[in-house]
Write an enzyme that holds these catalytic residues in place. Structure first.
Site, short mmCIF file in Angstrom:
data_model
loop_
_atom_site.label_atom_id
_atom_site.label_comp_id
_atom_site.label_asym_id
_atom_site.label_seq_id
_atom_site.Cartn_x
_atom_site.Cartn_y
_atom_site.Cartn_z
N GLY A 1 0.83 -1.19 0.00
CA GLY A 1 0.00 0.00 0.00
C GLY A 1 0.87 1.25 0.00
O GLY A 1 2.05 1.21 0.37
N CYS A 2 0.28 2.37 -0.40
CA CYS A 2 1.06 3.61 -0.52
C CYS A 2 1.52 4.13 0.84
O CYS A 2 2.71 4.41 1.04
CB CYS A 2 0.25 4.67 -1.27
SG CYS A 2 -1.46 4.85 -0.72
N TYR A 3 0.60 4.24 1.79
CA TYR A 3 1.01 4.68 3.13
C TYR A 3 2.03 3.73 3.76
O TYR A 3 3.05 4.19 4.30
CB TYR A 3 -0.21 4.79 4.05
CG TYR A 3 -1.11 5.97 3.81
CD1 TYR A 3 -0.64 7.28 3.89
CD2 TYR A 3 -2.47 5.80 3.54
CE1 TYR A 3 -1.47 8.37 3.69
CE2 TYR A 3 -3.32 6.87 3.34
CZ TYR A 3 -2.82 8.16 3.42
OH TYR A 3 -3.66 9.23 3.22
#
Length: 349
Positions: A148-150
């Site tokens: 995921g990006c975070y």
């Protein structure tokens, strides 16, 4: 030259994948799917690609995808795992940009994504695709779960502290204050995403719980080799009125050992040979615009007071946080130069 398929080519990550792969010296996109845009030229929908591709969208045809060497799934959660077994049987590798192969804990997956896993045995053999920290496993994997990006900003922001010297910080103290541009929500019609709802506005969301929290916890456990110490870290994401960009501000309590350590040198040495991670000089303040369009993550460290550390971590959520990292994983899987197709410089201003 390998043959590439992209499932879900009308979303932001799908078209970002195409943009990057069109410049790749060792890959050619031959299949680009969309259920709703079958037969439409991609440069009709995305005119920035005019003169760079003649591709047309097609409906998902598993037989066509099986002709590819690798298939990227830029689709909602739950799509990739329905097709992965059949693709693997045809010797086609899979890179999923959704969550189907991120979490090894099936109970957490079912809790946060509201579905049972369709191929748990394949999940066990998949690789978590954070290239800088899992390179050897990615090279030999047939299925990749793109992070995921975070979680990418958090893991790369914290890895030096836990990978080599887990006694420097107090894990239970970690607070992650994260912000993202609106493209992180995907390309879909939604009242909460329209301009008049987001311009001149700044808000937190997922405060009571966000699906990236268990991914962060599981990943930090794997990095550190410690179980059960990250369950109480705090993670709060925010939506800011910009298109691209992500900044995570991570607050950490240091132990006596960590307070005495040269953390700037620790980070610089840890990432010394990493093309896509830039540890900035002490006192720097990384900006999201410095990585816009680039597969780059920038980190800066601050010690505002004794036994306190602040880590700043920025990236383009669509590139290093999604499509660029997926291409980086593909490069590792096929033995290409890791930066192939990813040498772009950030756009500023």
């Amino acid at each position: 030259m390998i043959s590439v398929g992209i499932v879900g080519g009308t979303g932001y990550t799908g078209v970002e994948l195409l943009r990057l792969l069109l410049r790749h010296p060792n890959a050619q996109v031959n299949v680009l799917t969309s259920r709703t845009e079958d037969g439409r030229r991609v440069d009709d929908m995305f005119p920035s690609l005019r003169g760079h591709t003649d591709l047309k969208y097609s409906d998902l045809n598993i037989d066509e995808l099986k002709k590819c060497d690798v298939v990227f799934f830029a689709t909602p959660h739950g799509v990739a795992m329905k097709h992965t077994e059949e693709l693997l049987a045809a010797n086609t590798k899979v890179i999923d940009l959704a969550a189907d192969f991120r979490l090894q804990d099936l109970e957490q997956f079912e809790k946060w994504y509201g579905m049972q896993h369709a191929c748990p045995e394949i999940l066990k053999d998949s690789a978590y695709g954070l290239s800088e920290l899992n390179r050897d496993k990615i090279k030999n994997a047939k299925v990749i779960g793109n992070p995921g990006c975070y979680p990418t900003t958090v893991q790369l922001g914290l890895a030096p502290l836990f990978k080599q010297a887990a006694t420097l910080v107090k894990p239970e103290s970690i607070i992650i204050d994260a912000k993202s541009g609106v493209s992180g929500a995907g390309r879909k019609a939604s009242l909460g995403m329209i301009y008049s709802e987001n311009a001149d506005n700044f808000k937190a969301y997922g405060v009571a719980g966000h699906r990236h929290h268990p991914e962060i916890v599981e990943a930090l456990e794997n990095i550190s080799g410690q179980k059960g110490v990250f369950d109480h870290i705090l993670f709060v994401p925010h939506l800011v009125p910009m298109i691209r960009g992500m900044l995570s501000t991570i607050y950490i309590d240091l132990t006596d050992e960590g307070d005495a350590a040269d953390l700037q040198s620790l980070y610089e040495q840890f990432y010394a040979n990493e093309t896509f991670v830039d540890v900035m000089p002490a006192g720097s303040s990384p900006e999201t615009r410095s990585v816009r369009g680039a597969n780059q993550l920038r980190i800066a460290l601050y010690k505002p007071q004794p036994k306190k550390l602040i880590v700043l971590s920025v990236q383009d959520n669509l590139v290093k946080g999604a499509a660029g990292q997926a291409v980086q994983n593909m490069n590792l899987m096929f033995g290409f130069a890791e930066d192939a197709g990813l040498q772009g410089i950030g756009l500023l201003p």
